[in-house]
Design a protein around this motif. Structure first.
Motif, PDB file in Angstrom:
ATOM      1  N   PHE A 194      31.075 -36.921   1.005  1.00  0.00           N
ATOM      2  CA  PHE A 194      30.051 -37.506   0.148  1.00  0.00           C
ATOM      3  C   PHE A 194      28.878 -38.142   0.960  1.00  0.00           C
ATOM      4  O   PHE A 194      28.961 -39.713   0.959  1.00  0.00           O
ATOM      5  N   TYR A 195      27.989 -37.519   1.562  1.00  0.00           N
ATOM      6  CA  TYR A 195      27.042 -38.088   2.550  1.00  0.00           C
ATOM      7  C   TYR A 195      25.671 -37.646   2.444  1.00  0.00           C
ATOM      8  O   TYR A 195      25.429 -36.621   2.099  1.00  0.00           O
ATOM      9  N   TYR A 196      24.963 -38.786   2.884  1.00  0.00           N
ATOM     10  CA  TYR A 196      23.302 -38.403   2.948  1.00  0.00           C
ATOM     11  C   TYR A 196      22.834 -39.113   4.297  1.00  0.00           C
ATOM     12  O   TYR A 196      23.095 -40.133   4.858  1.00  0.00           O
ATOM     13  N   ARG A 197      22.029 -38.342   5.059  1.00  0.00           N
ATOM     14  CA  ARG A 197      21.519 -38.910   6.120  1.00  0.00           C
ATOM     15  C   ARG A 197      20.097 -39.554   5.948  1.00  0.00           C
ATOM     16  O   ARG A 197      19.105 -39.302   6.307  1.00  0.00           O
ATOM     17  N   GLY A 198      20.242 -40.816   5.120  1.00  0.00           N
ATOM     18  CA  GLY A 198      19.186 -41.624   5.057  1.00  0.00           C
ATOM     19  C   GLY A 198      18.722 -41.738   3.676  1.00  0.00           C
ATOM     20  O   GLY A 198      18.946 -40.511   2.716  1.00  0.00           O
ATOM     21  N   TYR A 199      18.007 -42.744   3.066  1.00  0.00           N
ATOM     22  CA  TYR A 199      17.156 -42.687   1.980  1.00  0.00           C
ATOM     23  C   TYR A 199      16.107 -41.605   1.775  1.00  0.00           C
ATOM     24  O   TYR A 199      15.593 -41.058   0.678  1.00  0.00           O
ATOM     25  N   GLY A 200      15.350 -41.203   2.987  1.00  0.00           N
ATOM     26  CA  GLY A 200      14.582 -40.086   2.965  1.00  0.00           C
ATOM     27  C   GLY A 200      15.257 -38.842   2.343  1.00  0.00           C
ATOM     28  O   GLY A 200      14.349 -38.077   1.634  1.00  0.00           O
ATOM     29  N   GLU A 201      16.455 -38.549   2.908  1.00  0.00           N
ATOM     30  CA  GLU A 201      16.923 -37.216   2.190  1.00  0.00           C
ATOM     31  C   GLU A 201      17.158 -37.244   0.948  1.00  0.00           C
ATOM     32  O   GLU A 201      16.975 -36.510  -0.122  1.00  0.00           O
ATOM     33  N   ILE A 202      17.587 -38.621   0.268  1.00  0.00           N
ATOM     34  CA  ILE A 202      17.815 -38.969  -1.261  1.00  0.00           C
ATOM     35  C   ILE A 202      16.412 -38.830  -1.794  1.00  0.00           C
ATOM     36  O   ILE A 202      16.310 -38.159  -2.920  1.00  0.00           O
ATOM     37  N   ALA A 203      15.421 -39.137  -1.386  1.00  0.00           N
ATOM     38  CA  ALA A 203      14.164 -39.054  -2.104  1.00  0.00           C
ATOM     39  C   ALA A 203      13.421 -37.706  -2.166  1.00  0.00           C
ATOM     40  O   ALA A 203      13.292 -37.223  -3.090  1.00  0.00           O
ATOM     41  N   ARG A 204      13.801 -36.842  -1.009  1.00  0.00           N
ATOM     42  CA  ARG A 204      13.208 -35.436  -1.171  1.00  0.00           C
ATOM     43  C   ARG A 204      14.088 -34.595  -1.888  1.00  0.00           C
ATOM     44  O   ARG A 204      13.682 -33.759  -2.657  1.00  0.00           O
ATOM     45  N   ARG A 205      15.419 -35.045  -2.223  1.00  0.00           N
ATOM     46  CA  ARG A 205      16.243 -34.112  -3.160  1.00  0.00           C
ATOM     47  C   ARG A 205      16.191 -34.568  -4.688  1.00  0.00           C
ATOM     48  O   ARG A 205      16.211 -33.822  -5.304  1.00  0.00           O
ATOM     49  N   PHE A 206      15.775 -35.812  -4.735  1.00  0.00           N
ATOM     50  CA  PHE A 206      15.914 -36.425  -6.196  1.00  0.00           C
ATOM     51  C   PHE A 206      14.998 -37.395  -6.546  1.00  0.00           C
ATOM     52  O   PHE A 206      15.146 -38.013  -7.653  1.00  0.00           O
ATOM     53  N   LEU A 207      13.772 -37.118  -6.126  1.00  0.00           N
ATOM     54  CA  LEU A 207      12.639 -37.844  -6.523  1.00  0.00           C
ATOM     55  C   LEU A 207      12.549 -37.725  -7.921  1.00  0.00           C
ATOM     56  O   LEU A 207      12.142 -38.569  -8.962  1.00  0.00           O
ATOM     57  N   PHE A 208      12.180 -36.317  -8.436  1.00  0.00           N
ATOM     58  CA  PHE A 208      12.015 -35.858  -9.611  1.00  0.00           C
ATOM     59  C   PHE A 208      12.941 -34.868 -10.171  1.00  0.00           C
ATOM     60  O   PHE A 208      12.849 -34.409 -11.092  1.00  0.00           O
ATOM     61  N   ARG A 209      14.272 -34.573  -9.359  1.00  0.00           N
ATOM     62  CA  ARG A 209      15.471 -33.963 -10.014  1.00  0.00           C
ATOM     63  C   ARG A 209      16.560 -34.961 -10.134  1.00  0.00           C
ATOM     64  O   ARG A 209      16.583 -35.745  -9.406  1.00  0.00           O
ATOM     65  N   PRO A 210      17.286 -34.632 -11.288  1.00  0.00           N
ATOM     66  CA  PRO A 210      18.149 -35.498 -11.574  1.00  0.00           C
ATOM     67  C   PRO A 210      19.582 -35.238 -10.620  1.00  0.00           C
ATOM     68  O   PRO A 210      19.752 -34.183 -10.158  1.00  0.00           O
ATOM     69  N   VAL A 211      20.083 -36.547 -10.270  1.00  0.00           N
ATOM     70  CA  VAL A 211      20.980 -36.378  -9.177  1.00  0.00           C
ATOM     71  C   VAL A 211      22.478 -35.972  -9.793  1.00  0.00           C
ATOM     72  O   VAL A 211      23.104 -35.166  -9.145  1.00  0.00           O
ATOM     73  N   PHE A 212      22.687 -36.200 -11.055  1.00  0.00           N
ATOM     74  CA  PHE A 212      23.518 -35.399 -11.949  1.00  0.00           C
ATOM     75  C   PHE A 212      23.526 -35.607 -13.285  1.00  0.00           C
ATOM     76  O   PHE A 212      22.531 -36.200 -13.659  1.00  0.00           O
ATOM     77  N   GLU A 213      24.041 -34.769 -14.060  1.00  0.00           N
ATOM     78  CA  GLU A 213      23.862 -34.985 -15.748  1.00  0.00           C
ATOM     79  C   GLU A 213      24.600 -36.476 -16.092  1.00  0.00           C
ATOM     80  O   GLU A 213      25.624 -36.764 -15.631  1.00  0.00           O
ATOM     81  N   PRO A 214      23.855 -36.748 -17.051  1.00  0.00           N
ATOM     82  CA  PRO A 214      24.124 -38.141 -17.613  1.00  0.00           C
ATOM     83  C   PRO A 214      25.377 -38.353 -18.464  1.00  0.00           C
ATOM     84  O   PRO A 214      26.139 -39.517 -18.373  1.00  0.00           O
ATOM     85  N   VAL A 215      26.033 -37.157 -18.900  1.00  0.00           N
ATOM     86  CA  VAL A 215      27.250 -37.451 -19.635  1.00  0.00           C
ATOM     87  C   VAL A 215      28.557 -37.217 -18.745  1.00  0.00           C
ATOM     88  O   VAL A 215      28.430 -36.277 -17.764  1.00  0.00           O
TER      89      VAL A 215
END
Length: 309
Positions: free
Chosen positions: A284-305
């Motif tokens: 469960f790994y990310y190469r920095g917060y830039g990767e997180i922003a590219r992947r999830f800036l406007f897409r949900p990281v997971f379903e809320p339920v």
């Protein structure tokens, strides 16, 4: 199911500077000095830079509060609390943060919608009781853009509702905490407003709010549901700027395995045990917060339920 025990934290030989927590105390002193200086010369700083620097210092102070909850064990309790007590962030009393965060560190309950105080999931029964607007808000809150911009206000609303419900139920156990916190807020704002003439609105918008935004960035995707408790905790391998900002709590799996490990020992531990750490947390790994922003800036990281609880 494999259960990972806490890491056997064997600190390096206790030199005098480790024994007296000198790295943390020096960083705390630097944080307060930088904060006081930025407030003192705020009129000479462009608004955009005040926003960035003020937010950085506010979140750094929050990270130091987190450090005092877990580490700094060679210092007496009164001292490690006094070092981080001044409420530069205004909104969250240190003692409430300490109580709530302790609940979060029951690893078996990580991500539980009701038992994990920092979970972003919702239980299926709660979700069924939400109206369309609530569902939209909580669903959109799984995107990084919404979490950073609106999330801080949702945190404030949640805290206000919880504390109001406590008072309505005639539970006054938090009153003393809030009185002490209010005294600290008065001292901070006296310096900000009376001594340096900064508008309280400017302080909130250029220190408190961006500090909370940076806090939501760190916590955005550091936990997810997995059958294995330690595969619920992420590793975000970032640069030194964010590493110091979060006191390397971005290497979050290590923190959950060894909560008392001082912040300045975490990077070396990760470098020495990288393969084992990533195997333990299911990569469960990310190469920095830039990767997180590219992947999830406007897409949900997971379903809320929550898929399990």
């Amino acid at each position: 199911m494999t259960i990972h025990r806490p890491l056997p934290h064997r600190p390096t030989r206790a030199t005098w500077w480790r024994h007296y927590e000198v790295p943390t105390l020096v960083l705390a002193l630097a944080c307060y000095a930088a904060w006081a200086g930025l407030v003192w010369w705020h009129r000479a700083v462009p608004a955009w830079l005040l926003f960035l620097l003020g937010g950085y210092l506010a979140q750094l102070h929050a990270s130091l509060q987190h450090e005092s909850i877990h580490a700094m064990r060679r210092l007496p309790r009164w001292l490690r609390e006094a070092v981080v007590w001044p409420p530069l962030n205004l909104w969250l009393p240190y003692r409430l943060f300490k109580r709530s965060h302790s609940e979060h560190h029951v690893n078996f309950h990580l991500t539980h919608p009701r038992k994990d105080s920092e979970s972003a999931y919702h239980s299926a029964p709660d979700w069924q009781g939400y109206g369309p607007l609530q569902r939209w808000i909580h669903g959109t809150n799984q995107t990084l853009a919404f979490r950073m911009v609106v999330g801080p206000w949702l945190l404030l609303l949640k805290m206000a509702r919880c504390e109001a419900a406590r008072l309505i139920a005639h539970d006054f156990t938090h009153v003393r905490i809030w009185l002490l916190h209010t005294a600290g807020v008065v001292l901070v704002l006296f310096y900000v407003i009376e001594v340096r003439g900064m508008s309280p609105v400017t302080y909130v918008l250029c220190f408190v709010y961006p500090g909370m935004m940076l806090g939501t960035l760190r916590s955005f995707t550091e936990h997810r549901w997995s059958e294995m408790p330690h595969a619920r905790v992420a590793i975000v391998e970032s640069n030194l700027v964010f590493g110091v900002l979060y006191l390397f709590n971005n290497l979050h799996h290590i923190h959950h395995r060894a909560p008392t490990m001082p912040w300045y020992e975490i990077p070396l531990h990760f470098r020495q045990h990288r393969a084992a750490v990533l195997a333990a947390n299911g990569h469960f790994y990310y190469r920095g917060y830039g990767e997180i922003a590219r992947r999830f800036l406007f897409r949900p990281v997971f379903e809320p339920v929550h898929p399990h609880w």
